[in-house]
Design an enzyme around this catalytic site. Structure first.
Site: not given
Length: 607
Positions: A1-2
């Site tokens: 996740m970013c």
């Protein structure tokens, strides 16, 4: 996740502040800093920033016109890229934005479970013979994604979300009042500095930055510089470029009834469909729970995976399949949220004796809050808590050796109200009463702070905070398998054709409904939500099945709705879960209608 943040802003070559993101424009500067902070929360492990400047030489700049700063300054378009990382793949942090030969890439998605997929995909894009081949590359990606890519040679900015919109990406287009361009995974809520919208999943977007620069007026010419590239390329077999259509074949005149989930002999085609669903869903879960890297050695023996868990059939099936693919000595956290709801407590305590008018009930409820009577007798025995407790006992019987941490996340009324403003900001541009009810439940459940029961003794609890950064979510099963009441209504009014039409409508609107909002809310805690039912392979399989193999509205609730999934759950041994009726998350957790009068509220919170 970013977390991804990208901006395009007019500056001046002599303004060195622009290089560091400190624009002279106070509104833009403050807003961009706040957006970077918000997006950093999604990726607490690492953050990085990179600037690209698009400009002519100073001798050419004399012809510059508004909104460029002045004729004595070389005009510049400043592109800023910011990305944060939550490391869930690969052996080490790889700082974003990725950069090579002037090209810049910010990635939030899943391609490969064994290495840093952003770095791998960046190299694949970088080595394309032409950017026209980008749709072919993306059309082979099954997992969720959102990305921003700057191609230096052509001075073009590409950005998109996957076809289902499983990762959030918001867009602000330049306006007279706010003459800059923004892309962000999450916003800072309702703000005069932008008009944020969910980025459409209709295609891959391309902004011609060079053309925009030459036009000298980014506000007026922005739309002419922005194009939408189709995902599907002629004569190319791209498995994941678009969603399959729902099978339109009508069932036989009188499809055979399955009167009970215990029915020993299923029709042949239904029995095959049950086995295939188990296989597809099992593989989907496997891909989403294996090879999650540990941050430290101290995490050994602690949960890496959690399930947003109500005890209903969807979350129960996912938890059971995760059990198949995780080491037996690794616990699984079952996150079960319950809200102290003053309105519900009042009804449970007093009922509606004498049919008290609604206005008088509101007055009495408000008086009870002020006196503190509600605080003294909180109740967290909500429907999802009851079914969750029942189901964890079934797990312990059929999955021996596994530690199931049933995490009771109890949310006092005061705590939920204190968090309301933050949740409204995170879920934005979602802004309805229903958005808030669902977002509140997801916000506190994904936070994972609660207690676990240590023994059968009534008060033997221990505080517990989940260490899992991967959360499984059962979203998608109702849309794909006919779990809503409106599917029964469609059958009652228009027969099987009505059900087919409703299923197609459900599939068409999945990208525009909950997924972006849910991604923003859950990721605010540095967690990643994964949707096994929304694997594009699972979606394709279920869309292709004849309608009467997925549900049967002629049968009672708890059997006919999501019939195929119920039969699958029964086959793997989840006998109790297979019979449970659907409860919407906001009602099962009591996160809905907490304030006096909210039972009547509808629509937009921000009006």
């Amino acid at each position: 996740m970013c977390g991804i943040f990208c901006s395009l802003h007019v500056g001046c070559c002599g303004d060195t502040d622009n290089i560091h993101g400190r624009s002279n424009d106070t509104v833009y500067h403050k807003l961009s800093e706040r957006l970077k902070v918000a997006n950093a929360a999604r990726g607490p492990d690492a953050q990085g920033t990179h600037h690209v400047r698009v400009q002519r030489t100073c001798s050419q700049a004399g012809e510059a016109q508004a909104p460029f700063p002045s004729k004595t300054c070389c005009p510049v378009l400043d592109l800023e890229f910011f990305a944060s990382e939550l490391r869930l793949r690969g052996d080490a942090h790889i700082l974003q934005p990725h950069q090579q030969d002037g090209n810049v890439f910010c990635w939030n998605g899943e391609v490969d479970a064994h290495e840093n997929d952003g770095a791998k995909l960046f190299q694949s894009i970088h080595t394309l013979s032409a950017m026209d081949d980008l749709p072919c590359l993306l059309g082979r990606i099954e997992g969720p994604y959102a990305f921003v890519y700057y191609h230096a040679e052509s001075q073009k900015l590409y950005f998109a979300r996957d076809t289902l919109g499983r990762r959030s990406l918001l867009i602000h287009k330049p306006s007279v009042l706010n003459p800059y361009f923004l892309l962000a995974s999450v916003s800072v809520g309702d703000d005069q500095g932008y008009v944020m919208e969910e980025l459409s999943t209709d295609g891959i977007f391309c902004l011609d930055v060079g053309q925009l620069y030459e036009s000298k007026e980014i506000t007026q010419h922005f739309d002419n510089s922005l194009t939408c590239i189709p995902r599907q390329v002629d004569r190319q077999i791209l498995t994941f470029a678009k969603l399959n259509r729902v099978n339109t074949a009508l069932p036989p005149d009188v499809p055979p009834l399955v009167p009970s989930l215990d029915h020993a002999i299923l029709p042949h085609d239904l029995a095959i469909a049950v086995d295939n669903l188990i296989d597809h869903l099992d593989k989907s879960v496997m891909l989403r729970v294996q090879n999650i890297p540990r941050r430290t050695s101290s995490e050994k023996g602690r949960a890496q995976v959690a399930v947003l868990f109500s005890g209903g059939i969807d979350s129960t099936m996912l938890a059971f399949l995760a059990h198949r693919h995780l080491p037996l000595d690794e616990p699984i956290d079952l996150l079960n949220v319950a809200f102290q709801n003053p309105r519900k407590i009042q009804v449970q305590t007093d009922g509606n004796i004498g049919a008290i008018p609604k206005r008088e009930k509101k007055r009495q409820l408000k008086a009870a809050e002020i006196s503190g009577a509600i605080k003294e007798s909180p109740s967290y025995l909500v429907p999802d808590r009851v079914t969750g407790l029942q189901e964890v006992e079934e797990f312990r019987r059929i999955c021996p050796g596994r530690i199931w941490n049933f995490v009771e996340v109890d949310v006092p009324y005061e705590e939920s109200q204190a968090a309301r403003a933050a949740v409204e900001a995170i879920m934005f541009p979602g802004r309805t009463v229903m958005d808030l009810s669902l977002a509140m439940a997801l916000y506190f459940a994904s936070k994972g702070v609660g207690r676990v029961r240590m023994s059968a003794a009534p008060d033997d609890y221990q505080p517990y905070t989940s260490t899992a950064r991967v959360l499984l979510n059962g979203l998608g099963s109702d849309e794909l398998l006919g779990g809503y009441g409106r599917h029964r209504t469609a059958y009652a009014t228009r027969g099987w054709q009505g059900v087919i039409d409703e299923l197609q409508l459900e599939l068409d609107r999945i990208p525009a409904r909950n997924l972006g909002r849910d991604d923003r809310v859950i990721s605010s805690h540095g967690k990643e939500t994964r949707h096994p039912f929304l694997s594009l392979t699972v979606v394709s399989f279920l869309a292709g099945l004849p309608v009467h193999l997925k549900l049967d509205p002629r049968l009672e609730l708890g059997i006919g709705d999501k019939m195929l999934l119920r039969l699958a759950a029964r086959k793997v041994g989840l006998l109790e879960a297979s019979m449970r009726k659907k409860k919407a998350m906001q009602f099962g957790s009591h996160s809905a209608r907490m304030e006096p009068g909210e039972a009547e509220k509808r629509g937009d919170l921000m009006n």
